[in-house]
Motif scaffolding. Sequence first.
Motif, PDB file in Angstrom:
ATOM      1  N   THR A  11       2.539 -10.630  36.751  1.00 53.49           N
ATOM      2  CA  THR A  11       2.016  -9.757  37.812  1.00 53.49           C
ATOM      3  C   THR A  11       0.784 -10.335  38.494  1.00 53.49           C
ATOM      4  O   THR A  11       0.316  -9.748  39.472  1.00 53.49           O
ATOM      5  N   SER A  31      -1.333  -8.395  46.698  1.00 49.32           N
ATOM      6  CA  SER A  31      -1.601  -7.017  47.078  1.00 49.32           C
ATOM      7  C   SER A  31      -3.059  -6.828  47.476  1.00 49.32           C
ATOM      8  O   SER A  31      -3.372  -6.158  48.470  1.00 49.32           O
ATOM      9  N   ARG A  82       4.817  -2.859  46.571  1.00 47.17           N
ATOM     10  CA  ARG A  82       6.133  -2.690  45.952  1.00 47.17           C
ATOM     11  C   ARG A  82       6.467  -3.877  45.057  1.00 47.17           C
ATOM     12  O   ARG A  82       6.959  -3.704  43.937  1.00 47.17           O
ATOM     13  N   ARG A  83       6.189  -5.089  45.567  1.00 48.26           N
ATOM     14  CA  ARG A  83       6.463  -6.285  44.757  1.00 48.26           C
ATOM     15  C   ARG A  83       5.609  -6.306  43.496  1.00 48.26           C
ATOM     16  O   ARG A  83       6.074  -6.696  42.418  1.00 48.26           O
ATOM     17  N   SER A  84       4.362  -5.889  43.613  1.00 53.68           N
ATOM     18  CA  SER A  84       3.481  -5.858  42.452  1.00 53.68           C
ATOM     19  C   SER A  84       3.976  -4.862  41.410  1.00 53.68           C
ATOM     20  O   SER A  84       3.982  -5.145  40.205  1.00 53.68           O
ATOM     21  N   HIS A 123       4.694  -3.584  51.312  1.00 55.43           N
ATOM     22  CA  HIS A 123       5.624  -4.532  50.675  1.00 55.43           C
ATOM     23  C   HIS A 123       4.984  -5.217  49.474  1.00 55.43           C
ATOM     24  O   HIS A 123       5.631  -5.384  48.433  1.00 55.43           O
ATOM     25  N   GLY A 150       1.449 -11.169  42.161  1.00 52.43           N
ATOM     26  CA  GLY A 150       1.661  -9.950  42.930  1.00 52.43           C
ATOM     27  C   GLY A 150       0.381  -9.165  43.140  1.00 52.43           C
ATOM     28  O   GLY A 150       0.125  -8.639  44.227  1.00 52.43           O
ATOM     29  N   SER A 179       7.116  -6.229  39.706  1.00 56.23           N
ATOM     30  CA  SER A 179       6.831  -7.317  38.770  1.00 56.23           C
ATOM     31  C   SER A 179       6.266  -6.789  37.459  1.00 56.23           C
ATOM     32  O   SER A 179       6.425  -7.425  36.409  1.00 56.23           O
TER      33      SER A 179
END
Length: 588
Positions: A178, A185, A231-233, A228, A181, A236
């Motif tokens: 993470t 973020s 969301r990816r963070s 976005h 990510g 992960s």
Amino acid sequence: MIRMLLRVLGHEYAVPMRRTMVLMTITAIAEGSSYALLVPVLRALFGSAPGDAVPWLIAFGAAVAVYAVLRYTSDLSGMRVGTTMLRGMYHRLGDHLARLPIGWYSSGRVGEVSVMASRGLLQAMGVVAHLLAPFISACVTPLTIIAVMLAFNGRMGLAALAAVPIVAAIQIWTGRSTAAGDAESAERGHEATGRVVEYLQAQPVLRAGGRTAERFRLLDDSLREVQHASRRSTLSALPGVVGLTLTVQAMFTVLLVLGAYLALGGDIGAAEVLTILVLAARCADPLLSLAEIGGGLRGARSELARLDTVLRTEPLREPREPIRPERHDLEFESVAFQYGDRTVIDDVSLSVPEGQRLAVVGPSGAGKSTLLQLLARFYDVDAGVVRVGGVDVRAISTEVLMARIAIVFQDVYLFDGTIEENVRLGRPDAGEAEVRAAATAARLDEVIERLPGGWAANVGEGGALLSGGERQRVSIARALLKNAPIVLLDEVTSALDPVNEAAVHDGIERLMAGRTVVMVAHRLRTVRRADRIVFLDGGRIVEEGSHDELLRRGGRYADFWNVWSPSGEKDMQKEGRAAGTAPGILPA
């Protein structure tokens, strides 16, 4: 992370920090140890003499009371240390930002510093107050309980111990997976903050262009990127959360199956199995909280890393043995300065005798404002020397140098407060008569008389409640009150209407009287009264001399003078009067 925290804050916080961590660890051990008393309690309750459980219940109650006292003390200590660290961090960050070169403050830094000084600092310093105790408890309490289980039943204790490296591996893997990510973020968040500031500042332009109904595409795109990235963070981190939950549930299931197997084989009684399961359940709660605590710690670590990066940025160096100049003449000797890959000042040499005026003119981007910034040591030169009173500015302490210089910029920033408070920034200890005299000399008294509240009128954030000319008058009054022997003027009238320009020009003449002056100007109204003029182009001096000498040469300065001649300025003033602006009346 604790090492980074102490590095960011300074080692003066090491002792209270370590003391708090020891207290939190003792509290976590006390919590785990109190559960050990459940073993004799349950054994007695399920045995032939349930009354024997009473002394153990009393001991368990006493252990819980001791734990409660320790928990209160450790939490209070964490809050106090966290609050002290937050206060110290604000002071340290503020002091460091004040010593960084002006070039560090690019447009992208606005959002970054804004987030860092608010949410970032609270998140980073909140580790001690809110996250450290739960994290230590989530790590130490289960280990203490497992030690009790090992003492009670070795095989079941070893089964529980086997889950420890798995949980640790999941936490490490989650942190690594993470990290990218979380960094993305945070970066998108800083960019979005900058876009929000830009959007607010651009309101006059957007409304003038008739774009009040449509959305601001740059801001929308930035906020979409934040969504976005978040969301990816989250995605992960999801495998780690699920993996930790499954591991804890699997550990409990293994202990249940093993306990049942041992009980059926007659190696252990039902009371002992129940005790082991109760202890295992107490292990599960803090372990499951590790996922949430770990996310908070990773976020705090990211903020700490950004704070560490800022604090490691090299500030302008203060001299070990500062020299105090006795004179107020100025000198540039073979000065060169680069901004990024672009050479802004290239081998400039000039001098300004004490009490004289130097005017710097030239096209936009010639390096005129940079000369003033080098004099004020907003930057350090790449080559050559800038001297004040014959002393290299790098050998003068910042406090002494700034005390000798008054600067009036083209874009004036006023702090959200009263007019008097903003004028007093020039010299906070000035008497009331001195403040009033400075205001009169700057023709600020005309503004004060017609404003509701007079001296107590609020100027708004950045001086937004005043016009550009009114802000300039406050700035000139501030410089007059400071009474510094060196004055730097940076195109202070280039964006003013004719009436305000006349008032500001009058205040500038009073400010320059008897002082060493370097002025940068596009409008050449005050230039002809300078003792010496230099024409700068491409970072080099291409012409220098008096006003009359340069006009006779018919070079670059003469061309500039023909464009911005006094006759041209008179025409502009006539146009202003024709538009309804009467002399002596400032626009609203």
